[in-house]
Motif scaffolding. Structure first.
Motif, PDB file in Angstrom:
ATOM      1  N   SER A  17       0.823  -1.211   0.000  1.00  0.00           N
ATOM      2  CA  SER A  17       0.000   0.000   0.000  1.00  0.00           C
ATOM      3  C   SER A  17       0.848   1.249   0.000  1.00  0.00           C
ATOM      4  N   GLN A  18       1.997   1.147   0.623  1.00  0.00           N
ATOM      5  CA  GLN A  18       2.866   2.308   0.748  1.00  0.00           C
ATOM      6  C   GLN A  18       3.678   2.535  -0.515  1.00  0.00           C
ATOM      7  N   CYS A  19       4.336   1.500  -0.972  1.00  0.00           N
ATOM      8  CA  CYS A  19       5.221   1.620  -2.134  1.00  0.00           C
ATOM      9  C   CYS A  19       4.423   1.750  -3.429  1.00  0.00           C
ATOM     10  N   ASP A  20       3.159   1.309  -3.392  1.00  0.00           N
ATOM     11  CA  ASP A  20       2.300   1.388  -4.564  1.00  0.00           C
ATOM     12  C   ASP A  20       2.706   0.398  -5.664  1.00  0.00           C
ATOM     13  N   GLU A  22       4.245  -3.983  -6.283  1.00  0.00           N
ATOM     14  CA  GLU A  22       4.480  -5.283  -5.647  1.00  0.00           C
ATOM     15  C   GLU A  22       5.845  -5.276  -4.975  1.00  0.00           C
ATOM     16  N   GLN A  23       5.868  -5.704  -3.744  1.00  0.00           N
ATOM     17  CA  GLN A  23       7.113  -5.750  -2.999  1.00  0.00           C
ATOM     18  C   GLN A  23       7.206  -7.071  -2.265  1.00  0.00           C
ATOM     19  N   VAL A  24       8.420  -7.447  -1.933  1.00  0.00           N
ATOM     20  CA  VAL A  24       8.594  -8.658  -1.134  1.00  0.00           C
ATOM     21  C   VAL A  24       8.171  -8.343   0.296  1.00  0.00           C
ATOM     22  N   HIS A  25       7.299  -9.170   0.834  1.00  0.00           N
ATOM     23  CA  HIS A  25       6.830  -9.008   2.205  1.00  0.00           C
ATOM     24  C   HIS A  25       7.322 -10.191   3.031  1.00  0.00           C
ATOM     25  N   LYS A  26       7.627  -9.899   4.260  1.00  0.00           N
ATOM     26  CA  LYS A  26       8.019 -10.942   5.190  1.00  0.00           C
ATOM     27  C   LYS A  26       6.791 -11.343   5.995  1.00  0.00           C
ATOM     28  N   VAL A  27       6.529 -12.634   6.039  1.00  0.00           N
ATOM     29  CA  VAL A  27       5.357 -13.130   6.753  1.00  0.00           C
ATOM     30  C   VAL A  27       5.608 -13.065   8.260  1.00  0.00           C
ATOM     31  N   CYS A  44       9.465  -0.749   2.932  1.00  0.00           N
ATOM     32  CA  CYS A  44       9.011   0.415   3.701  1.00  0.00           C
ATOM     33  C   CYS A  44       8.569   0.044   5.110  1.00  0.00           C
ATOM     34  N   GLU A  45       8.524  -1.256   5.411  1.00  0.00           N
ATOM     35  CA  GLU A  45       8.180  -1.743   6.744  1.00  0.00           C
ATOM     36  C   GLU A  45       6.730  -1.552   7.148  1.00  0.00           C
ATOM     37  N   SER A  46       5.852  -1.250   6.194  1.00  0.00           N
ATOM     38  CA  SER A  46       4.446  -1.201   6.598  1.00  0.00           C
ATOM     39  C   SER A  46       3.942  -2.619   6.831  1.00  0.00           C
ATOM     40  N   VAL A  47       3.044  -2.735   7.796  1.00  0.00           N
ATOM     41  CA  VAL A  47       2.518  -4.031   8.190  1.00  0.00           C
ATOM     42  C   VAL A  47       1.061  -4.144   7.766  1.00  0.00           C
ATOM     43  N   SER A  48       0.734  -5.236   7.086  1.00  0.00           N
ATOM     44  CA  SER A  48      -0.634  -5.480   6.653  1.00  0.00           C
ATOM     45  C   SER A  48      -1.209  -6.655   7.421  1.00  0.00           C
ATOM     46  N   THR A  49      -2.488  -6.546   7.786  1.00  0.00           N
ATOM     47  CA  THR A  49      -3.169  -7.613   8.497  1.00  0.00           C
ATOM     48  C   THR A  49      -4.248  -8.198   7.589  1.00  0.00           C
ATOM     49  N   GLY A  63       7.554   4.519   5.010  1.00  0.00           N
ATOM     50  CA  GLY A  63       7.429   4.780   3.570  1.00  0.00           C
ATOM     51  C   GLY A  63       6.956   6.170   3.226  1.00  0.00           C
ATOM     52  N   LYS A  64       6.949   6.419   1.934  1.00  0.00           N
ATOM     53  CA  LYS A  64       6.507   7.720   1.434  1.00  0.00           C
ATOM     54  C   LYS A  64       5.016   7.906   1.708  1.00  0.00           C
ATOM     55  N   ASN A  65       4.579   9.145   1.636  1.00  0.00           N
ATOM     56  CA  ASN A  65       3.174   9.429   1.849  1.00  0.00           C
ATOM     57  C   ASN A  65       2.332   8.984   0.662  1.00  0.00           C
ATOM     58  N   ALA A  66       1.104   8.579   0.950  1.00  0.00           N
ATOM     59  CA  ALA A  66       0.182   8.220  -0.121  1.00  0.00           C
ATOM     60  C   ALA A  66      -0.261   9.503  -0.821  1.00  0.00           C
ATOM     61  N   SER A  67      -0.536   9.396  -2.096  1.00  0.00           N
ATOM     62  CA  SER A  67      -0.976  10.591  -2.811  1.00  0.00           C
ATOM     63  C   SER A  67      -2.439  10.880  -2.504  1.00  0.00           C
ATOM     64  N   PRO A  68      -2.831  12.148  -2.564  1.00  0.00           N
ATOM     65  CA  PRO A  68      -4.196  12.522  -2.212  1.00  0.00           C
ATOM     66  C   PRO A  68      -5.225  11.837  -3.118  1.00  0.00           C
TER      67      PRO A  68
END
Ligand SMILES: [Zn+2]
Length: 116
Positions: A17-20, A22-27, A44-49, A63-68
């Motif tokens: 969601s942050q990088c916008d 596909e990124q490698v995520h650690k489970v 970016c270290e954002s955590v998704s549930t 991570g960077k800010n999301a665009s408006p």
């Protein structure tokens, strides 16, 4: 449908969601059935549930800010946005050609997109 069973510390590419992109995520957490319930973006270290394979919540990392949010823009699933009223959100589904479901915190709201 049979899906792969994951274990903690597995790496999996998914939409961040942050990088916008596909990124490698650690489970970070899985169910007994091996379904991912929590994963963190390695970039970016954002955590998704997740709940039953659907993302239900996400916490932002550095991570960077999301665009408006822009109703003229075309959104796709997994994209992040910053809504002036609801704050940071993430597109969970494109429900109709011009409508999207967006998760803000733990609440889903239906917004329009691709308006002309
Ligand atoms: Zn990321």
């Amino acid at each position: 449908m049979k899906t792969k069973a994951y274990s903690i510390d597995d790496r999996q590419e998914m939409m961040c969601s942050q990088c916008d992109i596909e990124q490698v995520h650690k489970v970070l957490a899985v169910t007994k059935q091996g379904t991912i319930t929590k994963a963190a973006c390695e970039t970016c270290e954002s955590v998704s549930t997740f709940s039953r394979g659907v993302k239900t919540e996400f916490a932002t990392g550095k991570g960077k800010n999301a665009s408006p949010y822009d109703r003229l823009r075309k959104y796709r699933k997994g994209q992040a946005m910053m809504h002036e009223k609801f704050g940071r959100g993430e597109v969970t589904a494109v429900v109709e050609p011009h409508k999207i479901d967006v998760l803000f915190g733990n609440e889903v709201r239906r917004l329009v997109h691709e308006q002309s």
